[in-house]
Design a protein around this motif. Structure first.
Motif, PDB file in Angstrom:
ATOM      1  N   UNK A  65       0.824  -1.213   0.000  1.00 12.87           N
ATOM      2  CA  UNK A  65       0.000   0.000   0.000  1.00 12.87           C
ATOM      3  C   UNK A  65       0.857   1.262   0.000  1.00 12.87           C
ATOM      4  N   UNK A  66       1.905   1.231   0.799  1.00 13.86           N
ATOM      5  CA  UNK A  66       2.774   2.403   0.879  1.00 13.86           C
ATOM      6  C   UNK A  66       3.448   2.673  -0.465  1.00 13.86           C
ATOM      7  N   UNK A  67       3.872   1.609  -1.105  1.00 12.65           N
ATOM      8  CA  UNK A  67       4.553   1.756  -2.394  1.00 12.65           C
ATOM      9  C   UNK A  67       3.585   2.223  -3.479  1.00 12.65           C
ATOM     10  N   UNK A  68       2.365   1.651  -3.485  1.00 12.68           N
ATOM     11  CA  UNK A  68       1.370   2.054  -4.482  1.00 12.68           C
ATOM     12  C   UNK A  68       1.002   3.519  -4.314  1.00 12.68           C
ATOM     13  N   UNK A  72       1.523   6.418  -7.151  1.00 10.36           N
ATOM     14  CA  UNK A  72       0.435   7.277  -7.633  1.00 10.36           C
ATOM     15  C   UNK A  72       0.803   8.748  -7.522  1.00 10.36           C
ATOM     16  N   UNK A  73       1.452   9.119  -6.430  1.00  8.49           N
ATOM     17  CA  UNK A  73       1.874  10.514  -6.254  1.00  8.49           C
ATOM     18  C   UNK A  73       2.893  10.902  -7.340  1.00  8.49           C
ATOM     19  N   UNK A  74       3.846   9.998  -7.572  1.00 16.23           N
ATOM     20  CA  UNK A  74       4.894  10.299  -8.560  1.00 16.23           C
ATOM     21  C   UNK A  74       4.312  10.418  -9.968  1.00 16.23           C
ATOM     22  N   UNK A  75       3.351   9.545 -10.305  1.00 12.37           N
ATOM     23  CA  UNK A  75       2.729   9.620 -11.626  1.00 12.37           C
ATOM     24  C   UNK A  75       1.925  10.907 -11.763  1.00 12.37           C
ATOM     25  N   UNK A  76       1.208  11.284 -10.731  1.00 11.63           N
ATOM     26  CA  UNK A  76       0.405  12.508 -10.779  1.00 11.63           C
ATOM     27  C   UNK A  76       1.269  13.753 -10.924  1.00 11.63           C
ATOM     28  N   UNK A  77       2.514  13.660 -10.437  1.00 11.51           N
ATOM     29  CA  UNK A  77       3.403  14.821 -10.526  1.00 11.51           C
ATOM     30  C   UNK A  77       3.908  15.059 -11.946  1.00 11.51           C
ATOM     31  N   UNK A 100      -7.654   4.507 -13.551  1.00 16.94           N
ATOM     32  CA  UNK A 100      -6.600   5.333 -12.943  1.00 16.94           C
ATOM     33  C   UNK A 100      -7.223   6.478 -12.143  1.00 16.94           C
ATOM     34  N   UNK A 101      -8.226   7.146 -12.752  1.00 14.77           N
ATOM     35  CA  UNK A 101      -8.872   8.257 -12.045  1.00 14.77           C
ATOM     36  C   UNK A 101      -9.549   7.758 -10.773  1.00 14.77           C
ATOM     37  N   UNK A 102     -10.163   6.578 -10.872  1.00 11.55           N
ATOM     38  CA  UNK A 102     -10.849   6.019  -9.700  1.00 11.55           C
ATOM     39  C   UNK A 102      -9.856   5.723  -8.582  1.00 11.55           C
ATOM     40  N   UNK A 103      -8.750   5.050  -8.949  1.00 12.23           N
ATOM     41  CA  UNK A 103      -7.761   4.690  -7.931  1.00 12.23           C
ATOM     42  C   UNK A 103      -7.101   5.944  -7.345  1.00 12.23           C
ATOM     43  N   UNK A 104      -6.831   6.945  -8.192  1.00 15.38           N
ATOM     44  CA  UNK A 104      -6.216   8.185  -7.713  1.00 15.38           C
ATOM     45  C   UNK A 104      -7.135   8.899  -6.736  1.00 15.38           C
ATOM     46  N   UNK A 105      -8.436   8.914  -7.036  1.00  9.81           N
ATOM     47  CA  UNK A 105      -9.411   9.555  -6.144  1.00  9.81           C
ATOM     48  C   UNK A 105      -9.505   8.828  -4.808  1.00  9.81           C
TER      49      UNK A 105
END
Length: 790
Positions: A65-68, A72-77, A100-105
């Protein structure tokens, strides 16, 4: 400031106003910083992906979970994510954009209350991988490393431009580690060949030396305008396979990774016109060497030396006066072989490390008659086999036309020479190299030439001690040395392959600045280190463990590795199949293989077959015969009511082929060039007899003494000791002779009764032995000189 100040004149200056220059410089530095931050983020994402895989399978105790969340933060950046998720972007399916949008939210909400509950984490990871691939952060789900291209540099010089549109096709790719922040453009590698820098490939057997040689030569031909000449075949008929598409699964897989497909190259296989079979594929061209194509330099080089002055002038005069006639040229050379002095220069290696490999020349004097006689002998050797022909012969090789035909690969194949004539192979290869060099000198507008030299050690061995035909190979080696040192200016690029660096003549390998190392053992690495190359522990381990087809590029600027080299598009030799069988299969035919018994080989119900000329015949075909079944033609809409037309047959064969074959490779009758030529030269034995007669006459040896030359030199020396003992002492018995000379009694007794030995050299009178005129003459002869000249 003084305008004539020499210091001011050589200082750097701006091409624009200083203010504009400062703004441009700062903008460039800002872009470089942004790119560096972006590359670091991408490297971090790739490392997170690897760590997440390990966490999922339990290799580490890290919570996925921590890695995922961090992925996600790095991809969003990444500012490009918005473009990848846009509805019009086709590189990612809409399903994964929504996920992706669902998981990011969900991740954003979970950061507030720290509770995801039941969650499809593996699916989430898959989506992040897909987005990362769409961004170009990684290119494969299974391999996080990246690849940078290895290309032959694009020619953009006066008189030579690479005809390829866009970027040249890579001949390899450098693996860049997942953690590397390097920009791929920075890791891309160009192999320079502006000045035709020579290339040497070194590796263990079966690790891809010749495959890479063909891949490089094929790329130079296809995309850089070179004429590809394949010079040497070791007897297995591997070089003619250039005409066929590659059919090895491993190499076909390699080609697919570079978006390349197998293909045969348009090829002309040049075969010396002697000892040829009745039939050969249509791309085989019998040839002779015309007297009018020879130059004084070529003629003297055949004798293994390079010299100038009066001897060159005599050869030039002979070439001008012979009116293109072989016999007359040899007669004139022998006539001009007079006892004058010729200055001869030979280039030799200076022993030392590879990094400082040098050569030097030494000059000595030899009889001009010997130089000219050696030239005459080499030409006689070619002429007596019908390979050297009068000017105007239909089959004479026109090297200028060969080089001008850039479309076709020129393959020299001397494997059909009669048994015992292998030495001619090296002589012919020498002539070819000399003609190539001459034509490139005379006509610099011809295409550049890439000469493939498989197992170059056979042509340029480091030592001649264990070499067969050392005199001829020495001359060939000298030619290659000249090309390795001067060929670049003539735009002739040598590509050689070998197993051991030390097997190749030091000055030649020292003149090949680009070296490719494939997998090799500890011993070969030590040989390289002893030659002056340095390897770190990590580099040594890489060299010992490279997979087949991977390697290291060594240039004067440094080492590049690991490189996955592309396989050749054309075929290579196979140890389990005849080369002609593969020609037939490449054309689209079936080929009759199997047991010796024809009946055992035939496994079809058909009672007839169609041969390579479209003729219907009763089954079965002969062993190794090319054929089609009637059903093969009928399946493609061709009715077999009788013989099949040429057009229909070729159409069927084209449909049956998996890959392109650019020309007709079917067998055809061979027109042997020397069938109708009457050679007016002496046979080899006659020539040797005449040469021996000249030596004996020169030293005044006639009659029974001529038979002495059939004995060993040591035996002659003992016989002369006996004669001197008889001349200088009172000798009455064979035992007296033995006591005075130390020569065995039984030997003297046997010689004394043998007509061709001492029987006519001594005679007994008054109880004492005396010398006869034959014996006295025997002691006047310098037998050591005789044997040296013989």
């Amino acid at each position: 400031m003084n305008e004539n100040d020499v210091y001011a004149d050589i200082q750097p200056d701006d091409t624009t106003d200083a203010g504009v220059a400062v703004e441009n410089l700062l903008a460039k530095r800002r872009r470089e910083l942004e790119w560096q931050i972006e590359r670091e983020r991408e490297a971090h994402i790739r490392e997170l992906m690897r760590a997440t895989e390990s966490a999922f399978v339990g290799e580490t105790d890290t919570d996925p979970d921590e890695l995922l969340d961090e992925i996600q933060r790095a991809l969003d950046a990444d500012e490009r994510v918005a473009d990848v998720l846009a509805p019009g972007y086709s590189g990612l399916k809409d399903k994964y954009k929504l996920l992706y949008r669902r998981f990011a939210s969900q991740r954003e909400r979970a950061r507030e209350d720290d509770d995801l509950g039941e969650w499809p984490r593996r699916q989430e990871f898959e989506v992040y991988v897909r987005v990362s691939i769409a961004l170009g952060t990684q290119h494969s789900a299974t391999d996080k490393t990246r690849m940078a291209p290895v290309q032959m540099s694009k020619l953009q010089v006066k008189g030579a431009r690479s005809p390829v549109d866009g970027e040249p096709t890579p001949i390899g790719r450098v693996r860049v580690s997942a953690s590397s922040t390097s920009k791929l453009e920075k890791r891309a590698t160009e192999i320079e060949h502006v000045d035709c820098e020579h290339i040497l490939i070194i590796a263990n057997p079966r690790e891809g030396k010749d495959a890479l040689l063909c891949a490089i030569a094929g790329n130079l031909k296809d995309e850089h305008g070179y004429k590809w000449v394949s010079l040497h075949d070791d007897g297995r008929n591997e070089t003619p396979m250039v005409a066929c598409p590659n059919d090895e699964d491993a190499i076909k897989e390699s080609l697919s990774q570079f978006n390349q497909t197998p293909t045969g190259y348009p090829t002309k296989v040049y075969v010396p016109a002697v000892g040829l079979p009745d039939e050969l594929p249509k791309n085989h061209v019998p040839f002779t060497i015309g007297v009018d194509s020879l130059t004084p330099e070529i003629v003297t080089q055949l004798s293994g030396v390079k010299q100038e002055g009066e001897t060159q002038d005599r050869i030039k005069h002979a070439l001008e006066r012979c009116a293109g006639n072989v016999d007359e040229l040899i007669r004139l050379l022998e006539k001009y072989a007079e006892e004058t002095t010729a200055e001869v220069t030979v280039t030799e290696a200076v022993e030392g490390s590879e990094a400082s490999a040098e050569s030097h020349t030494r000059t000595y004097e030899m009889g001009e008659d010997q130089v000219l006689e050696d030239c005459a002998k080499s030409l006689m050797l070619l002429a007596s086999e019908g390979l050297l022909a009068d000017a105007g012969a239909e089959t004479n090789l026109e090297m200028r036309e060969v080089l001008a035909d850039q479309e076709h690969v020129a393959v020299l194949n001397s494997n059909f020479l009669p048994d015992g004539e292998e030495h001619l192979k090296y002589l012919i290869e020498n002539v070819w190299l000399r003609l190539i060099s001459y034509e490139r000198d005379e006509h610099p507008n011809l295409p550049r030439v890439a000469v493939g030299l498989r197992e170059i050690k056979e042509l340029a061995p480091s030592t001649l001690n264990r070499t067969k035909y050392s005199h001829i190979v020495k001359s060939l080696r000298q030619t290659l040395l000249t090309l390795s040192s001067q060929g670049g200016s003539r735009r002739i690029l040598l590509i050689g392959s070998t197993q051991y660096l030390r097997d190749v003549y030091l000055p030649i390998r020292g003149n090949m600045p680009i070296k490719v190392l494939l997998k090799m053992g500890e011993e070969k690495i030590s040989v390289l280190e002893n030659a002056g190359f340095d390897f770190s522990y990590e580099q040594r381990q890489q060299l010992k463990s490279f997979p087949t087809g991977w390697g290291m590029l060594m240039e004067p600027e440094g080492k590049t590795y690991p490189i996955n080299w592309r396989g050749p598009r054309c075929a290579l030799g196979l140890g389990d199949m005849e080369w002609l069988d593969r020609y037939g299969l490449a054309m689209g035919f079936r080929v009759q293989h199997g047991a010796t018994s024809t009946a055992e080989r035939w496994h079809h119900d058909a009672e007839e077959f169609v041969d390579q000329d479209g003729v219907r015949r009763d089954a079965p075909p002969e062993r190794q015969e090319w054929y089609l079944l009637p059903s093969d033609l009928e399946a493609l809409g061709v009715e077999v009511d009788g013989d099949v037309s040429e057009e229909a047959l070729l159409d069927v064969l084209k449909e049956r082929r998996e890959h392109d074959v650019p020309e007709d490779l079917r067998l055809a009758p061979v027109k042997a060039a020397n069938e109708q030529r009457e050679i007016q030269l002496m046979s080899t034995s006659e020539a040797e007899e005449r040469e021996e007669n000249e030596v004996l006459t020169k030293h005044g040896i006639d009659g029974v003494l001529r038979d002495w030359t059939n004995r060993k030199e040591r035996t002659i020396e003992k016989m002369c000791r006996v004669l001197r003992a008889v001349r200088d002492n009172e000798v009455g018995t064979y035992q007296d002779m033995a006591d005075l000379t130390g020569v065995g009694y039984s030997s003297i007794k046997n010689w004394a009764v043998e007509e061709t030995q001492l029987e006519q050299a001594i005679e007994k009178e008054g109880g004492k032995y005396h010398l006869t005129p034959v014996g006295r003459r025997a002691l006047e002869v310098s037998w050591q000189s005789v044997f040296e000249e013989l």
